[in-house]
Write a protein that holds these residues in place. Structure first.
Motif, short mmCIF file in Angstrom:
data_model
loop_
_atom_site.label_atom_id
_atom_site.label_comp_id
_atom_site.label_asym_id
_atom_site.label_seq_id
_atom_site.Cartn_x
_atom_site.Cartn_y
_atom_site.Cartn_z
N SER A 122 14.20 45.22 42.86
CA SER A 122 15.56 45.71 42.92
C SER A 122 15.65 47.21 43.16
N VAL A 123 14.58 47.94 42.89
CA VAL A 123 14.61 49.39 43.04
C VAL A 123 13.62 49.88 44.08
N LYS A 124 12.80 49.02 44.60
CA LYS A 124 11.78 49.41 45.57
C LYS A 124 12.44 50.05 46.79
N GLY A 125 11.92 51.19 47.18
CA GLY A 125 12.47 51.91 48.30
C GLY A 125 13.57 52.88 47.94
N ARG A 126 14.09 52.77 46.72
CA ARG A 126 15.14 53.67 46.26
C ARG A 126 14.68 54.58 45.13
N PHE A 127 13.85 54.04 44.25
CA PHE A 127 13.36 54.78 43.10
C PHE A 127 11.90 55.16 43.30
N THR A 128 11.52 56.29 42.75
CA THR A 128 10.14 56.73 42.79
C THR A 128 9.72 57.21 41.41
N ILE A 129 8.66 56.63 40.89
CA ILE A 129 8.10 57.08 39.63
C ILE A 129 6.94 58.03 39.92
N SER A 130 6.84 59.07 39.14
CA SER A 130 5.78 60.04 39.34
C SER A 130 5.40 60.66 38.00
N ARG A 131 4.33 61.42 38.01
CA ARG A 131 3.90 62.10 36.79
C ARG A 131 3.46 63.51 37.12
N ASP A 132 3.54 64.36 36.14
CA ASP A 132 3.05 65.72 36.24
C ASP A 132 2.10 65.90 35.06
N THR A 133 0.82 65.84 35.33
CA THR A 133 -0.16 65.89 34.25
C THR A 133 -0.14 67.22 33.53
N ALA A 134 0.17 68.29 34.23
CA ALA A 134 0.23 69.60 33.60
C ALA A 134 1.36 69.70 32.59
N LYS A 135 2.43 68.98 32.84
CA LYS A 135 3.59 69.01 31.96
C LYS A 135 3.69 67.81 31.04
N ASN A 136 2.71 66.91 31.14
CA ASN A 136 2.74 65.67 30.35
C ASN A 136 4.08 64.97 30.48
N SER A 137 4.55 64.87 31.71
CA SER A 137 5.86 64.30 31.95
C SER A 137 5.80 63.23 33.02
N VAL A 138 6.68 62.27 32.88
CA VAL A 138 6.87 61.21 33.85
C VAL A 138 8.30 61.29 34.34
N TYR A 139 8.49 61.02 35.62
CA TYR A 139 9.81 61.15 36.22
C TYR A 139 10.20 59.86 36.92
N LEU A 140 11.49 59.67 37.03
CA LEU A 140 12.02 58.59 37.84
C LEU A 140 13.09 59.19 38.74
N GLN A 141 12.75 59.34 40.00
CA GLN A 141 13.71 59.81 40.99
C GLN A 141 14.48 58.61 41.49
N MET A 142 15.77 58.63 41.31
CA MET A 142 16.62 57.51 41.67
C MET A 142 17.56 57.94 42.78
N ASN A 143 17.40 57.34 43.93
CA ASN A 143 18.23 57.63 45.09
C ASN A 143 19.05 56.40 45.45
N SER A 144 20.07 56.62 46.25
CA SER A 144 20.93 55.53 46.72
C SER A 144 21.38 54.65 45.57
N LEU A 145 21.85 55.29 44.53
CA LEU A 145 22.23 54.56 43.33
C LEU A 145 23.41 53.63 43.57
N LYS A 146 23.35 52.51 42.90
CA LYS A 146 24.38 51.48 42.98
C LYS A 146 25.00 51.27 41.61
N PRO A 147 26.23 50.77 41.56
CA PRO A 147 26.83 50.49 40.25
C PRO A 147 25.97 49.58 39.38
N GLU A 148 25.25 48.65 39.98
CA GLU A 148 24.40 47.76 39.21
C GLU A 148 23.18 48.45 38.61
N ASP A 149 22.95 49.70 38.97
CA ASP A 149 21.90 50.48 38.34
C ASP A 149 22.35 51.06 37.00
N THR A 150 23.62 50.93 36.69
CA THR A 150 24.14 51.44 35.43
C THR A 150 23.44 50.77 34.26
N ALA A 151 22.86 51.57 33.38
CA ALA A 151 22.11 51.05 32.25
C ALA A 151 21.62 52.21 31.40
#
Length: 119
Positions: A63-92
């Motif tokens: 449902s999110v493939k091609g729109r969302f991207t998960i990534s990490r920054d090891t230096a910052k010990n952080s994980v990210y979720l870039q969400m593009n082309s958001l749809k109302p059904e992504d509300t959560a």
């Protein structure tokens, strides 16, 4: 043990973008799989994406493939979720989670961050 804190949620118009962040601490992170889940009102919690901390390999829900991207920054010990082309059904409420690589259970969870997509 791993502690997870999400941030970056908010209100966005359909078609817009948001970037969620998950700050991780504790444990040996290279031994963990990090993930994003989401739960909409009245619905089951669902898988969104995973990333191996060590190798960086990723997986996505269809449902999110091609729109969302998960990534990490090891230096910052952080994980990210870039969400593009958001749809109302992504509300959560979006949750960051972690599991030890050799397990299938996500034992560690953040508090969640609300994402609302208006139409």
């Amino acid at each position: 043990q791993v502690q997870l804190v999400e941030s970056g949620g908010g209100l966005v118009q359909a078609g817009g973008s948001l970037r969620l962040s998950c700050a991780a601490s504790g444990g040996t992170l290279s031994n963990y799989v990090m993930a994003w889940f989401r739960q909409a009102p009245g619905k089951e919690r669902e898988f969104v994406a995973t990333i191996n901390w060590g190798g960086g390999s990723t997986n996505y829900a269809d449902s999110v493939k091609g729109r969302f991207t998960i990534s990490r920054d090891t230096a910052k010990n952080s994980v990210y979720l870039q969400m593009n082309s958001l749809k109302p059904e992504d509300t959560a409420v979006y949750y960051c989670a972690a599991r030890i690589v050799i397990t299938r259970t996500y034992a560690y969870w953040g508090q969640g961050t609300q994402v609302t997509v208006s139409s």
